[in-house]
Scaffold this active site. Structure first.
Site, mmCIF file in Angstrom:
data_model
loop_
_atom_site.group_PDB
_atom_site.id
_atom_site.type_symbol
_atom_site.label_atom_id
_atom_site.label_comp_id
_atom_site.label_asym_id
_atom_site.label_seq_id
_atom_site.Cartn_x
_atom_site.Cartn_y
_atom_site.Cartn_z
ATOM 1 N N CYS A 15 9.571 21.114 -9.083
ATOM 2 C CA CYS A 15 10.741 20.823 -8.258
ATOM 3 C C CYS A 15 11.301 22.146 -7.712
ATOM 4 O O CYS A 15 11.555 23.074 -8.475
ATOM 5 C CB CYS A 15 11.796 20.111 -9.106
ATOM 6 S SG CYS A 15 13.363 19.871 -8.229
ATOM 7 N N PRO A 55 -10.974 -12.291 3.558
ATOM 8 C CA PRO A 55 -12.322 -12.877 3.533
ATOM 9 C C PRO A 55 -12.600 -13.660 2.243
ATOM 10 O O PRO A 55 -13.533 -14.464 2.202
ATOM 11 C CB PRO A 55 -13.250 -11.658 3.642
ATOM 12 C CG PRO A 55 -12.429 -10.500 3.200
ATOM 13 C CD PRO A 55 -10.997 -10.825 3.510
ATOM 14 N N CYS A 99 15.034 22.588 -9.557
ATOM 15 C CA CYS A 99 15.260 22.877 -10.984
ATOM 16 C C CYS A 99 14.026 23.439 -11.669
ATOM 17 O O CYS A 99 14.097 23.861 -12.820
ATOM 18 C CB CYS A 99 15.746 21.618 -11.707
ATOM 19 S SG CYS A 99 14.449 20.379 -11.914
ATOM 20 N N ASN A 109 0.831 -1.207 0.000
ATOM 21 C CA ASN A 109 0.000 0.000 0.000
ATOM 22 C C ASN A 109 0.863 1.254 0.000
ATOM 23 O O ASN A 109 1.932 1.272 0.593
ATOM 24 C CB ASN A 109 -0.914 0.012 1.228
ATOM 25 C CG ASN A 109 -1.836 -1.194 1.252
ATOM 26 O OD1 ASN A 109 -2.023 -1.830 0.221
ATOM 27 N ND2 ASN A 109 -2.388 -1.505 2.396
ATOM 28 N N VAL A 110 0.361 2.289 -0.621
ATOM 29 C CA VAL A 110 1.104 3.553 -0.686
ATOM 30 C C VAL A 110 0.453 4.620 0.187
ATOM 31 O O VAL A 110 0.879 5.768 0.196
ATOM 32 C CB VAL A 110 1.206 4.059 -2.159
ATOM 33 C CG1 VAL A 110 1.983 3.073 -3.016
ATOM 34 C CG2 VAL A 110 -0.181 4.335 -2.763
ATOM 35 N N CYS A 126 11.934 14.499 -8.140
ATOM 36 C CA CYS A 126 12.083 15.329 -9.342
ATOM 37 C C CYS A 126 12.045 14.418 -10.575
ATOM 38 O O CYS A 126 12.797 13.453 -10.674
ATOM 39 C CB CYS A 126 13.416 16.081 -9.281
ATOM 40 S SG CYS A 126 13.735 17.026 -10.785
ATOM 41 N N GLY A 144 -4.877 -9.252 3.434
ATOM 42 C CA GLY A 144 -5.591 -8.305 2.566
ATOM 43 C C GLY A 144 -4.911 -8.062 1.236
ATOM 44 O O GLY A 144 -4.930 -6.938 0.730
ATOM 45 N N HIS A 146 5.858 -0.485 -2.859
ATOM 46 C CA HIS A 146 5.410 0.344 -3.979
ATOM 47 C C HIS A 146 5.549 1.838 -3.705
ATOM 48 O O HIS A 146 4.895 2.644 -4.357
ATOM 49 C CB HIS A 146 3.960 -0.017 -4.346
ATOM 50 C CG HIS A 146 3.833 -1.446 -4.828
ATOM 51 N ND1 HIS A 146 2.647 -2.124 -4.875
ATOM 52 C CD2 HIS A 146 4.777 -2.324 -5.271
ATOM 53 C CE1 HIS A 146 2.861 -3.365 -5.333
ATOM 54 N NE2 HIS A 146 4.139 -3.505 -5.571
#
Ligand code: APR
Length: 418
Positions: free
Chosen positions: A152, A218, A155, A102-103, A127, A191, A119
């Site tokens: 960014c 489940p 830059c 998960n993120v 950047c 999960g 992930h």
């Protein structure tokens, strides 16, 4: 169900190496939007076509609109019981690893530390041009970003989300550490549909290393027929039940528990009694680290301290076996920190023993999971190698050095909001 959980609980000894790998299902009860909608579309885009470097090259704004929307949605979600149990396990078990696909950052928001994020994180950015002035990734909590794509600061080029897109390599260090964690005694897959590699392969590795393998989901998945134990239940129900089966933490935090708002004379009296408790007194006296004449003097200073800082809650924790008090916690509501914070300490003789780490871990678990506090501070007036080592080992960082009760004191803290 109960007998299944007891079987798993028996394998979760305090010295067991435990690895848990989670996927989207663990955040389902928090209402985190799923990756793909029912029709697999977001606006007019196929989402599989948004999570790629090619999509970003073609249309960075469209990709960022999708991520900005998800960041806003996740910001409004709270960790659920599954996250809280895993966070408490990360403090409770010394050899515990949490791997997630998960993120959303909800494991960290529940208080888990050192999460292996396969992930990446939706809260990180980097950047796009990989310019020399910026680090590979850094955290940016802005929701929403005022301009898309955000730029960014070094830059001026576009920033990209700090997630791993389809077709990109996973961070090799995270993969290596995850593989290492498959050399464990118990491996949980929670999960996740268990189809996306390399995460799906970790289960096979764990099995080949002789781990007991457990799936909590489940629905049946490709992993269901290969694991030792299937717990066909939602994570937010199964994990708290399993946690309850494990029983109380080895350290009970319940010897004394008082509400101190407003501070009443009997509370001061209770503080006095604690500090003059024969066992505490013996330890204070014998240790000679605290430069005080008598334990009574310490008691007076500490009672005044309780009064001055208006502790909202005060509890003394004791060793389960001996029942002897070993330390104290107070919930400060006087605005010293940015919000309520738990201040805790140990009696000086305990620092540096394995037991000190266990006690401190238990306090953190209690603060994050039961009291749901965002910040915990540890105070040590025995500023030495031993206390620093104990607190660093559980992820606390040195904060400040100040006089406290007339003693040179080091403060260490953990702030989940950072
Ligand atoms: N508790 C436990 N499991 C649940 C729950 C719940 N409350 N609700 C749903 N699940 C299960 C589903 O049965 C399913 O098996 O969670 C799983 C979610 O599967 P996926 O949506 O495929 O998510 P995940 O396995 O995390 O996907 C891996 O694929 O979409 C990409 O990059 C994305 O990280 C993601 C990766």
């Amino acid at each position: 169900m109960r007998s299944i959980l007891h079987r798993v609980a028996r394998a979760l000894g305090s010295d067991a190496r435990i690895t848990v790998m989670t996927g989207a299902g663990v955040s389902a009860a928090s209402g985190v939007p799923t990756f793909r909608g029912a029709d697999g579309l977001w606006k007019d885009f196929r989402v599989d076509d948004l999570a790629t470097p090619q999509a970003f090259t073609r249309n960075p704004r469209a990709v960022w609109e999708w991520y900005d929307w998800r960041r806003q949605a996740i910001a409004g979600c709270q960790p659920n019981a599954a996250h809280h149990v895993l966070a408490s396990w990360s403090l409770r078990f010394p050899r515990f690893t949490l791997i997630t696909q998960n993120v959303d950052g909800l494991h960290e928001r529940a208080g888990a530390s050192d999460v292996l994020r396969l992930h990446g994180s939706i809260w990180d950015v980097g950047c796009w041009n990989q310019c020399a002035g910026s680090p590979h990734r850094w955290r940016d909590d802005s929701v929403p970003f005022p301009v898309l794509p955000p730029s960014c600061p070094h830059c001026g080029g576009p920033l990209r989300p700090g997630v791993v897109w389809f077709g990109e390599l996973l961070d090799s260090e995270v993969v290596d550490r995850s593989l290492d964690a498959t050399r464990c005694d118990v491996f949980f897959t929670v999960g996740t549909s268990a189809i996306v590699y390399p995460a799906a392969g970790f289960l096979d590795h764990a099995r080949s290393h002789g781990a007991m393998t457990v799936e909590i989901n489940p629905e049946a998945t490709p992993a269901s027929s290969t694991v030792d134990v299937v717990v066909p239940e939602r994570a937010e129900l199964a994990l708290p039940e399993l946690d309850a089966t494990l029983g109380a933490h080895p350290l009970a935090l319940t010897t004394e528990r008082l509400r101190l708002e407003p501070l009443l004379p009997r509370h001061v009296e209770a503080a006095h009694q604690l500090w003059t408790h024969p066992e505490v007194r013996r330890y204070l006296w014998d240790d000679r680290i605290i430069p005080r004449e008598t334990a009574e003097e310490v008691a007076r200073a500490s009672a005044a301290d309780f009064a001055r800082h208006r502790f909202g809650l005060w509890l003394v924790y004791g060793h389960e076996e001996s029942g002897m008090p070993v330390g104290f916690c107070g919930l400060r509501t006087d605005g010293v920190g940015p919000g309520p914070e738990l201040l805790f300490g140990l009696y000086p003789t305990y620092w540096g023993r394995g037991f000190a780490q266990e006690a401190s871990r238990a306090v953190l678990a209690h603060a994050f999971t039961t009291l749901r506090l965002p910040r915990v501070t540890a105070a040590t007036d025995a500023p030495n190698e031993r206390s620093a080592r104990t607190l660093s080992a559980i992820g606390m960082r040195f904060d400040r050095r100040a006089e406290h009760n007339g003693l040179d004191t080091l403060f260490y803290s953990i702030d989940l909001r950072r």
